[in-house]
Enzyme design. Structure first.
Site, short mmCIF file in Angstrom:
data_model
loop_
_atom_site.label_atom_id
_atom_site.label_comp_id
_atom_site.label_asym_id
_atom_site.label_seq_id
_atom_site.Cartn_x
_atom_site.Cartn_y
_atom_site.Cartn_z
N HIS A 72 0.81 -0.97 -0.08
CA HIS A 72 -0.08 0.09 -0.02
C HIS A 72 0.96 1.43 0.00
O HIS A 72 1.61 1.43 0.80
CB HIS A 72 -0.95 0.07 1.24
N TYR A 201 -9.33 5.65 7.18
CA TYR A 201 -9.60 6.10 8.52
C TYR A 201 -10.67 7.25 8.42
O TYR A 201 -10.48 7.91 7.63
CB TYR A 201 -8.19 6.57 9.20
N LYS A 297 0.61 0.38 14.81
CA LYS A 297 1.91 0.02 15.46
C LYS A 297 2.26 -1.43 15.97
O LYS A 297 3.48 -1.64 16.29
CB LYS A 297 2.42 1.33 16.11
N TYR A 384 3.89 6.71 9.69
CA TYR A 384 3.03 5.51 9.44
C TYR A 384 3.98 4.44 8.88
O TYR A 384 3.64 3.11 9.14
CB TYR A 384 2.00 6.07 8.33
C1 PHB Z 1 -6.64 -3.91 10.98
O1 PHB Z 1 -6.61 -4.13 9.80
O2 PHB Z 1 -7.39 -4.43 11.66
C2 PHB Z 1 -6.10 -2.54 11.20
C3 PHB Z 1 -5.61 -1.74 10.23
C4 PHB Z 1 -5.03 -0.49 10.65
C5 PHB Z 1 -5.14 -0.25 11.72
C6 PHB Z 1 -5.65 -0.79 12.70
C7 PHB Z 1 -6.16 -2.03 12.53
O3 PHB Z 1 -4.56 1.17 12.18
#
Ligand code: PHB
Ligand code: APR
Length: 393
Positions: A72, A201, A297, A384
């Site tokens: 990604h 998000y 993280k 990130y």
């Molecule tokens: C998940 O895919 O469970 C996931 C991805 C990103 C995050 C938290 C959980 O920041």
């Protein structure tokens, strides 16, 4: 029994450390209180920083991850009715993350350990760590009603937040830092195609949302809920309706709903233990620290500590540098605290944690600034994808 390093815990930390040590000819035994099936049954996020990907490659366990993992180069943030993209590739000088579930990471590491014949002892009880302030530490445990002892040079406490390693450091020495958030994440796993090729998000009037995935056919979704919510009060229909109410209009029509194959509520916590070392005992991963999942993280901090402990052990055993162990805790904590800050910051930007109108305006202003300026996008991106690992002296 005798070995060079006893590893307590067969989660990602213990398995990755064990694989790296074994590949380097450093003898180790893993002690795990659960069964392999129970360890594999845990549903956890899997957004891998480049540092983690490199560690898996160095451990020789990356073939399936490289084949099935989803690279990604960016993710999206939805707020105020719009969606803005964080171009990780552009703002982190070409880096990316790989989406590959922690369950798959754990399975690959377990399979690799079986091939190496390195010893893992499951379903142990009453593990106790002894004499870590001397040159001859040892670990005792019970199995099938019999008491056992393993003499070793070092102990790696990879036994998670509820393990025995952290409490082995005396209260008079150990300092714990904690922040408990007033919300939890209600998560659903479903065999449906993800709403988007990238993670989304978001924050809306009704709260936080996250659209993630495990593959092109398996999705993972979250909404935040108050801590008094019970998962049994959330039917699939109620969950999907809540998620739809939080998604921006432009994408809600792309959501494919379906039956949940897993549904759970996880609390949010920030936690750090200092120091992460006591004599010949080293705390690794969740045994030493916890982050809210907003920054993706948790798994990556496990590999951060493993990287440092592994390279220190190479110095100890290959370069005859027993003094190399002295740097472990400070090395780990410098990177851990930066990830704790990022995870706390992402959580505070994307969740309704305050009823104060001024703080709500500051939150909206932060989101606007950090997703519309090069400086802001660079801060989000470099954290990130993961800050670089320091060199071990
Ligand atoms: C998940 O895919 O469970 C996931 C991805 C990103 C995050 C938290 C959980 O920041
Ligand atoms: N004796 C033996 N094993 C133990 C003991 C004990 N006293 N206490 C805990 N364990 C085992 C647990 O059963 C578990 O399998 O230690 C392992 C710890 O694994 P994790 O909790 O997964 O911690 P870690 O390996 O550091 O991985 C961190 O896992 O929980 C996620 O979000 C977290 O992604 C992060 C990653």
């Amino acid at each position: 029994m005798k070995t060079q390093i006893v590893i307590i815990g067969s989660g990602p930390s213990g398995l990755l450390l064990g694989q790296l040590l074994t590949k380097s000819g450093i003898d180790n035994i893993i002690l795990e209180r659960s069964t392999p099936e129970h360890v594999l049954g845990r549903i956890r996020a899997g957004v891998l920083e480049e540092g983690f990907v490199q560690m898996m490659r160095e451990a020789g366990v990356s073939e399936r991850m490289d084949r099935e993992g989803l690279p990604h180069g960016g993710f999206q943030i939805a707020f105020n009715g719009e969606i803005r993209r964080v171009d990780l590739h552009k703002f982190s000088n070409g880096k990316q993350v790989v989406v590959y579930g922690q369950t798959e990471v754990t399975k690959d590491l377990m399979d690799a350990r079986l091939e190496t014949k390195a010893q893992s002892i499951y379903e142990v009880e009453n593990v106790e760590i002894h004499d870590v302030k001397k040159d001859t530490p040892y670990v005792t445990y019970e199995k099938d009603g019999a008491q056992h002892r393993i003499d070793c040079d070092y102990v790696a406490g990879c036994d998670g937040f509820h393990g025995v390693s952290r409490p082995t450091i005396p209260d008079s020495i150990r300092k714990e830092y904690e922040k408990i958030y007033p919300v939890g994440w209600l998560g659903v796993l479903s065999d449906t195609p993800p709403i988007s090729e990238e993670l989304i998000y978001g924050t809306s009037e009704r709260g936080f949302l996250l659209c993630s995935m495990r593959s092109h056919t398996r999705s993972r979704y979250y909404v935040d809920v108050s801590l008094d919510e019970k998962v049994e009060d959330w039917s699939d229909e109620r969950f999907w309706d809540e998620l739809k109410s939080r998604l921006p209009e432009e994408v809600v029509g792309d959501l494919v709903t379906g039956p949940s194959i897993e549904k759970s509520i996880a609390p949010l916590r920030s936690f750090v233990t200092e120091p992460m070392q006591y004599g010949r005992l080293f705390l690794v991963g969740d045994a030493a620290h916890i982050v809210p999942p907003t920054g993706a993280k948790g798994l990556n901090l496990a590999s951060s500590d493993v990287n440092y402990l592994y390279r220190i052990m190479l110095k100890v055993y290959k370069d005859n540098r027993p003094d190399a162990i002295d740097q472990y805790s400070e090395l780990c904590l410098r990177r851990i605290w930066k990830a704790e800050r990022f995870s706390w910051w992402m959580t505070s930007m994307l969740h309704h944690l305050s009823d104060n109108d001024f703080e709500k305006k500051i939150q909206a202003s932060e989101l606007d600034y950090f997703t519309s300026t090069e400086a802001g996008l660079r801060v989000i991106s470099e954290n990130y994808v993961g800050l670089p690992y320091e060199e071990v002296e």
